[in-house]
Structure formats: C-alpha cells, structure tokens
Scaffold this active site. Structure first.
Site, PDB file in Angstrom:
ATOM      1  N   MET A  24     -12.294   4.169  -1.231  1.00 55.49           N
ATOM      2  CA  MET A  24     -13.059   4.553   0.220  1.00 55.49           C
ATOM      3  C   MET A  24     -13.762   5.703   0.035  1.00 55.49           C
ATOM      4  SD  MET A  24     -10.222   2.923   2.694  1.00 55.49           S
ATOM      5  CE  MET A  24      -8.805   3.254   1.335  1.00 55.49           C
ATOM      6  N   HIS A  37      -1.008  -1.135  -4.297  1.00 55.38           N
ATOM      7  CA  HIS A  37      -2.252  -0.841  -3.597  1.00 55.38           C
ATOM      8  C   HIS A  37      -2.484   0.584  -3.441  1.00 55.38           C
ATOM      9  CE1 HIS A  37      -6.040  -2.040  -1.387  1.00 55.38           C
ATOM     10  NE2 HIS A  37      -5.796  -0.948  -0.672  1.00 55.38           N
ATOM     11  N   ASP A  43      -5.007   3.576  -2.092  1.00 50.31           N
ATOM     12  CA  ASP A  43      -5.928   3.981  -1.194  1.00 50.31           C
ATOM     13  C   ASP A  43      -6.701   5.155  -1.384  1.00 50.31           C
ATOM     14  OD1 ASP A  43      -6.296   1.612   0.625  1.00 50.31           O
ATOM     15  OD2 ASP A  43      -4.245   2.231   1.429  1.00 50.31           O
ATOM     16  N   MET A  89      -9.237   7.823  -0.595  1.00 51.34           N
ATOM     17  CA  MET A  89     -10.161   8.395   0.490  1.00 51.34           C
ATOM     18  C   MET A  89     -10.752   9.972   0.525  1.00 51.34           C
ATOM     19  SD  MET A  89      -8.037   7.283   3.689  1.00 51.34           S
ATOM     20  CE  MET A  89      -7.160   5.758   3.766  1.00 51.34           C
ATOM     21  N   GLY A 101      -1.475   1.856   9.438  1.00 50.93           N
ATOM     22  CA  GLY A 101      -0.848   1.411  10.891  1.00 50.93           C
ATOM     23  C   GLY A 101      -1.677   1.175  12.086  1.00 50.93           C
ATOM     24  N   ASP A 158      -6.968  -6.322   4.019  1.00 49.32           N
ATOM     25  CA  ASP A 158      -6.321  -4.920   3.970  1.00 49.32           C
ATOM     26  C   ASP A 158      -6.601  -4.630   5.596  1.00 49.32           C
ATOM     27  OD1 ASP A 158      -5.370  -2.574   3.419  1.00 49.32           O
ATOM     28  OD2 ASP A 158      -7.037  -1.857   2.301  1.00 49.32           O
ATOM     29  N   SER A 194       0.883  -1.236  -0.056  1.00 50.86           N
ATOM     30  CA  SER A 194      -0.185  -0.054  -0.195  1.00 50.86           C
ATOM     31  C   SER A 194       0.824   1.182  -0.002  1.00 50.86           C
ATOM     32  CB  SER A 194      -0.802   0.025   1.137  1.00 50.86           C
ATOM     33  OG  SER A 194      -1.569   1.228   1.328  1.00 50.86           O
ATOM     34  N   HIS A 213      -8.191   0.849  -4.359  1.00 49.35           N
ATOM     35  CA  HIS A 213      -9.351   0.779  -3.301  1.00 49.35           C
ATOM     36  C   HIS A 213      -9.984   1.998  -2.959  1.00 49.35           C
ATOM     37  CE1 HIS A 213      -9.878  -0.335   1.477  1.00 49.35           C
ATOM     38  NE2 HIS A 213     -11.003  -0.399   0.780  1.00 49.35           N
ATOM     39  N   MET A 232     -11.770  -6.012   4.936  1.00 49.27           N
ATOM     40  CA  MET A 232     -11.102  -4.927   5.859  1.00 49.27           C
ATOM     41  C   MET A 232     -10.800  -5.545   7.295  1.00 49.27           C
ATOM     42  SD  MET A 232     -10.370  -2.294   3.991  1.00 49.27           S
ATOM     43  CE  MET A 232      -9.461  -1.509   5.277  1.00 49.27           C
TER      44      MET A 232
HETATM   45  C1  DX5 Z   1      -6.899   1.519   5.383  1.00 50.33           C
HETATM   46  C2  DX5 Z   1      -6.335   1.164   3.964  1.00 50.33           C
HETATM   47  C3  DX5 Z   1      -5.211   0.250   4.058  1.00 50.33           C
HETATM   48  C4  DX5 Z   1      -3.753   0.895   4.787  1.00 50.33           C
HETATM   49  C5  DX5 Z   1      -3.212  -0.368   5.181  1.00 50.33           C
HETATM   50  O1  DX5 Z   1      -7.732   2.181   5.370  1.00 50.33           O
HETATM   51  O2  DX5 Z   1      -7.273   0.798   3.178  1.00 50.33           O
HETATM   52  O3  DX5 Z   1      -4.852  -0.178   2.672  1.00 50.33           O
HETATM   53  O4  DX5 Z   1      -2.992   1.464   3.490  1.00 50.33           O
HETATM   54  O5  DX5 Z   1      -2.113  -0.052   6.279  1.00 50.33           O
HETATM   55  P1  DX5 Z   1      -1.433  -0.990   6.960  1.00 50.33           P
HETATM   56  O6  DX5 Z   1      -0.869  -2.115   6.322  1.00 50.33           O
HETATM   57  O7  DX5 Z   1      -0.346  -0.151   7.702  1.00 50.33           O
HETATM   58  O8  DX5 Z   1      -2.660  -1.531   8.093  1.00 50.33           O
HETATM   59 ZN    ZN Z   2      -6.665  -0.207   1.175  1.00 46.68          ZN
END
Ligand code: DX5
Ligand code: ZN
Length: 216
Positions: A67, A32, A34, A36, A146, A176, A7, A65, A138
C-alpha cells in the site's frame, strides 16, 4: 479450495517470530504482509527487511500487499527479500507504470498481483488481469486492521470473478478487510478463493478450527 492468509498486521510485533509459528502450527500455509508508506495510506507498517526476516524463519507463502505510492521503486527489494506474491494497488501509479511494475515482478519469477480500493471499479483492473496471478479486492479502506467488512463490495467481487474466469482462470481472487467466519462465507459465495484475516484470526481461541473453517 479456499486459502487463508493470516495478516501479521494483527500480530504482536515484539513476538513476531512466535506469532508466525502460531499461524503455521495452526495449519496456515500463507502469511499476509501489509506494507504501508504513510502516503498512499495514512499509516506506516513494515518494510522489506521484515519480509527478509520472515523468509529466513518460514517456508509459508509470503503474500505481500504493497500500500505504497509508485511501488515500482521497491519491486527489486521485495522480490529479493523473498516475497512469493507481490501485490500493488492499481491506484498507486500511472497506467504505463503499473504495467511496467507487473512486468518487473513477473520477470523476477514472483507472482504479481493487483489490488483495488473500495471506490475503484472492476473495469479499471480489467487490462491487467492477464499479467496477474492474484487480484486483491479490499473490503475496507486500506490502512488499518480491525475495520468493519463492506458487504457492498460483493457485486464488484462477483464481477471480478467473472472477468478472471473469462481472461485468466488460474488467477486467484483474494479479499482483505473485516474477514471473520461469518463474512468468509459471504465472500466465498461471491467468488473469493483466498481470504486475508488479521484481527479475527489472531483473536480466535481455536486457530486450527478457524483455518479449517475458512479452507473447507
Ligand atoms: C488493511 C490491510 C489488511 C488488514 C486486515 O489495510 O490491508 O490486510 O490487516 O485486517 P482485518 O482482518 O483486521 O480487517
Ligand atoms: Zn492487506
């Protein structure tokens, strides 16, 4: 065989090009991304211009992805930008609109995906599995990298693995959130074949070993 999807949320935005190269040089075949919107999740990240820029510098599979609320509004933009997989949340629109969103993604020749937040049941995504190339479970509340892995998602993961095997065995099953070398073992045992890792991947000293361990 399992696949790692690093990611880029955990990458250095000012050195994104370099951090992409670090991932692909280590053997990562997917990335990946993300997206948002500050509404579906309480955070903002990348838009489709980032996907467009990534497409120009890498042949890696771009696993996007979304969101965001009502993702149908941006399907054309993300598909044209070069997403290989485009995943939307089942909670982000009405049932009719989600169906239409998946159809629209598939019509672009892009692989459609559905994602589920921790509180959403396996039963709620069952009607969409036939139209999907990937289901994303998820293992944290979406919005931030993190966070700690939610082991209590494992019964749902297993349940979705069984639904995929019955309905559409070619569909991938992705996880994820909070994935590291320890939790990776757990999710693979429960049916995942595609693993997103942000913090753990970018913190790993030996990234090639990390990719190999996840994908073995
Ligand atoms: C969270 C994201 C993840 C995030 C995962 O909403 O969808 O893809 O980057 O990060 P880690 O691997 O640090 O949990
Ligand atoms: Zn993600």
């Amino acid at each position: 065989m399992a696949i790692l999807s690093p990611s880029i949320l955990a990458a250095d935005v000012l050195a994104l090009g370099n951090d992409i190269k670090v991932a692909t040089d280590a053997g990562a075949k997917w990335l990946h991304v993300d997206v948002m919107d500050g509404s579906f999740v309480p955070n903002l990240s990348f838009g489709y211009s980032v996907v467009d820029a990534l497409r120009k510098i890498t042949d890696a599979i771009l696993d996007v992805h979304l969101m965001i609320d009502k993702p149908i509004r941006y399907v054309d933009n993300f598909c044209s930008a070069g997403a290989d997989y485009l995943t939307v949340h089942v909670e982000s629109d009405t049932k009719e609109n989600i169906e239409e969103t998946l159809d629209k993604i598939n019509a672009h020749g892009v692989k459609a995906g559905i994602s589920v937040k921790p509180k959403t049941t396996a039963e709620e995504i069952k009607p969409y599995i036939q139209k999907c190339s990937i289901i994303l479970v998820m293992t944290v509340e979406p919005g931030f990298g993190g966070q700690s892995f939610m082991a209590d998602m494992m019964p749902k993961l297993k349940e979705i693995r069984n639904l995929i095997n019955d309905i559409n065995p070619d569909c991938r099953l992705e996880v994820d959130g909070g994935i590291d070398l320890v939790t990776a073992k757990t999710v693979k045992e429960n049916g995942a074949d595609t693993l997103v890792a942000g913090s753990a991947f970018y913190k790993a000293v030996d990234k090639r070993a990390f990719v190999e361990e996840i994908e073995k």
